[in-house]
Design an enzyme around this catalytic site. Sequence first.
Site, PDB file in Angstrom:
ATOM      1  N   VAL A 142       0.842  -1.190   0.000  1.00 57.22           N
ATOM      2  CA  VAL A 142       0.000   0.000   0.000  1.00 57.22           C
ATOM      3  C   VAL A 142       0.881   1.245   0.000  1.00 57.22           C
ATOM      4  O   VAL A 142       1.862   1.337   0.736  1.00 57.22           O
ATOM      5  CB  VAL A 142      -0.982  -0.033   1.206  1.00 57.22           C
ATOM      6  CG1 VAL A 142      -0.239  -0.025   2.545  1.00 57.22           C
ATOM      7  CG2 VAL A 142      -1.983   1.093   1.142  1.00 57.22           C
ATOM      8  N   ASP A 143       0.564   2.173  -0.913  1.00 57.42           N
ATOM      9  CA  ASP A 143       1.294   3.434  -1.010  1.00 57.42           C
ATOM     10  C   ASP A 143       0.437   4.528  -0.379  1.00 57.42           C
ATOM     11  O   ASP A 143      -0.705   4.733  -0.784  1.00 57.42           O
ATOM     12  CB  ASP A 143       1.583   3.776  -2.471  1.00 57.42           C
ATOM     13  CG  ASP A 143       2.483   2.738  -3.141  1.00 57.42           C
ATOM     14  OD1 ASP A 143       3.262   2.079  -2.411  1.00 57.42           O
ATOM     15  OD2 ASP A 143       2.404   2.586  -4.373  1.00 57.42           O
ATOM     16  N   VAL A 144       1.029   5.222   0.590  1.00 55.75           N
ATOM     17  CA  VAL A 144       0.242   6.147   1.401  1.00 55.75           C
ATOM     18  C   VAL A 144       0.849   7.550   1.349  1.00 55.75           C
ATOM     19  O   VAL A 144       2.076   7.707   1.343  1.00 55.75           O
ATOM     20  CB  VAL A 144       0.212   5.663   2.874  1.00 55.75           C
ATOM     21  CG1 VAL A 144      -0.591   6.619   3.737  1.00 55.75           C
ATOM     22  CG2 VAL A 144      -0.364   4.258   2.954  1.00 55.75           C
ATOM     23  N   PHE A 185      -2.985   5.606  -2.351  1.00 57.46           N
ATOM     24  CA  PHE A 185      -2.924   5.902  -3.785  1.00 57.46           C
ATOM     25  C   PHE A 185      -2.516   4.654  -4.550  1.00 57.46           C
ATOM     26  O   PHE A 185      -1.539   3.996  -4.194  1.00 57.46           O
ATOM     27  CB  PHE A 185      -1.926   7.029  -4.064  1.00 57.46           C
ATOM     28  CG  PHE A 185      -2.450   8.380  -3.673  1.00 57.46           C
ATOM     29  CD1 PHE A 185      -2.491   8.766  -2.334  1.00 57.46           C
ATOM     30  CD2 PHE A 185      -2.917   9.268  -4.633  1.00 57.46           C
ATOM     31  CE1 PHE A 185      -2.990  10.006  -1.963  1.00 57.46           C
ATOM     32  CE2 PHE A 185      -3.416  10.508  -4.277  1.00 57.46           C
ATOM     33  CZ  PHE A 185      -3.458  10.884  -2.940  1.00 57.46           C
TER      34      PHE A 185
END
Lengths: 206, 657
Positions: B130-132, B142
């Site tokens: 997960v890209d935060v 995102f």
Amino acid sequence: MTVDITIVDYGVGNVASIANMIRKTGLSSELSADADVISAAERIILPGVGAFDTAASRLRLSGLGEVVAAKAAAGDRVLGVCLGMQLLLDGSEEGDEPGLGIVPGTVRRFPRTVGEEALRVPHMGWNTVTRQGNADVLPAVLDGDRFYFVHSYYADPSDSSDTMAITDYGVPFASMIRRGNVVGAQFHPEKSHRMGARLLADFGRS
Amino acid sequence: MLSIRPRVIPALLLENDRFVKTRRFEDPQYVGDPVNVLSIFNDLEVDEMLLLDIGAARGAPIQLDYLRRLTTECFVPLAYGGGVSSVEQADRLVREGFEKIVFNTTLLNTPEIVADAVRALGAQAVIAAVDVRAYDGEYRIFGRGGTELSPLRLQEWSRLATEVGAGEIMVTSIDREGTRAGIDLELVREVTRLLPEVPVIAHGGAGTREHLAEPILEAGASAVAAGSQFVMQGGRDSVLINYPSGAQLTALFQEEREHRSVGVEDDAHVDARYEIPGRDLSTTVMCERCITTSDVPGARLDEGPICYYCSLHDELDAQYPTGASSTAAMHAFAERLKRSGEGKKYDCIIGVSGGTDSSYLAHLLVELGVRPLAVHFDNTWNSPVATSNIYAVLDKLGVDLETYVVDNTEYDDIYRSFIEAGVIDIDTPTDIGFMGVLYRAAEKHGIKHIVEGHSFRTEGIAPRGWIYMDGGYIKSVHRQFGTVPMKTYPNLDFLKFLKWSAFSGIERTRPLYWVDYHKEEAKRFLADRYGWEWYGGHHLENRFSAFCHSYFMPKRFGVNFRQIEFSALIRSGQMERQVALERFIAPRYPDPQLIELLKKRLGYDDARFDALMTAPKHTYRDYPTYKKWFERLRPLFWVLMKLNRVPKSFYVKFCRP
């Protein structure tokens, strides 16, 4: 030319990496799904990653499970790696399929907690082994050698003399098992740098 | 509580066939050739590696064929991320040698595919990533390489990751990625709290070794991944592959770790395929002082029992005697450097390779209060020891580094051209490129001095018939045999060379001439003081040079550069002649893996390689070079030699017919 190590190809597992590491040690290997080739092989590796039932049923349906069991019974050299090691036992808490029953015992899941703390599963990363006797087999593997582990279930042989090495992850478990000429490694020698190369070279020259 | 050591994972970003580094997911900067970089990390025995294809993450196809070339280089666990959107793709990647597959956008859009992948490949093979980024005062997710805002919040995403059964979690802070400002511990704590049962990899912002420990010791992560830190060095963000030493990891996590031995060890591999037979001395005359033989070009052993190179040594030794006068000369030189650097950030340029000579010279200069700028020409064939040594020495000395990484595709094409030209001096593109980069750095920073780590006492002088080099030679060989346009290679064109040597007033000096430089003592000293490592032989710090010296030149041309080096060491009393002789005549066994790596990298199959190794031979004289110009301008270069603008060996070798 005879091939040093034959890798049982039953559609499960990262066989390219095992072949790649064997080549690095200077030994030869072949991938085979052919019962005759495997029957005649000098030494075999039973690989495996993924779910126990998927692998066990593929092994059974392909008929190769019987071939592996027959070779083990005949005293030939067999190395089970990761799930390939777990398949050597009678069965697993992970599924309903029977294992090959070569080493008596079952495969259990790591506990969800140790004491008060949650145990993060899979057991993933580099960990050390401590040998439990069986000094005659794979002497290159030494106490304190580090190997790469990634697994949620572990082998629990019913006869403690089948435990060849233990590793501690919350609980001590059998990271290597051995019965006669059949050996199993829970870790991935093909991804364990020099120590893994040493183990495979030792097996291939045994 | 647990005996397992936290994992420290280099995260490498792939863009087509190059590794790049980004900052907050933007501005990819080229850092090197993937085959070589992976091979270095492999030899450094990293815990795991993570390969993220940033093109595929934003919709480009997965480069399966190219990835296959990379996985065969890895004997450590390898994860792939970027554009995986089906179980079939994941399965293919696993069969190609990746242990783990990273799902990011697919988990946000079609989680059932990830659940199927877990069932097919096992939980251990699936990383939910997960890209935060902080957005409107809260953490927001995102997808698609950080370009698409997802409606999911972290809590919902965690439920999703648990539901699909992923075996591992990776959380990346977009805001911190590439900034080296430290990992967002608050974010990592939030994720490890929401997902207490699976291992969590913290990624994005780990700029220092200490940053690696923080998410593990303070935020509950099981592993830490970093990009910039492992491919860059120092404040100038220069490319340099590195990984914490055993001692550093021990200190970071208070754990034992076995000392690793790395490097291209010369002659440690007995493989009959590549054996180079021992040298037969029966048909040649040998110098009575060193081990130079009559077949070495310019040895002049028909004129007397002592070779020309011994007399050249004596001449230089008389010109640069060691002792009180040379110590004074060295100090005077250091003072000159400092004066010329007044009002500037640096006093001189020093070329560094990770080898003994340049490492020791950097140490000497700093001891004398000089402020050098280290410059490294990365030809994308570095060995792990080279990069570790540069890192260790410069870091402790506090010397800034500027690295020029050559374009790997272009450079391999130049190497192939030289191999196909049938000449012996196939590694001259590195020598010339290095020189070109040093001059360019001097010009850019207005620095008037370049210092070189050469020592005639330990290296000797290479005969011209063995090694010839100039920028014109490279141009003409490449023009004839190359296929990729030469655009970024820092060549030393004749006019540029003339400008820099004659008109820019840049002096080139070899300060080790003033030092009673003892190679073995220098190695021991560097190891004790800086944790520097010996790489098994002169020239072996670079893989192409190692191939060239340990296999190509001896096998194809019967040329053994150790003869030059050993002869120099005998003359300066650092090696017994008998010992040198025994090593010189013994058969050699180059590292077979090195030769395999070279074939793979240059795209030669066995048949093509064997054909090239036995093709008709040529020399530099068969190709246009600048040699005639150097000869015509001999008086000018004589003056430049007197002004220290070019080394004496340049004048002797290149300006005389």
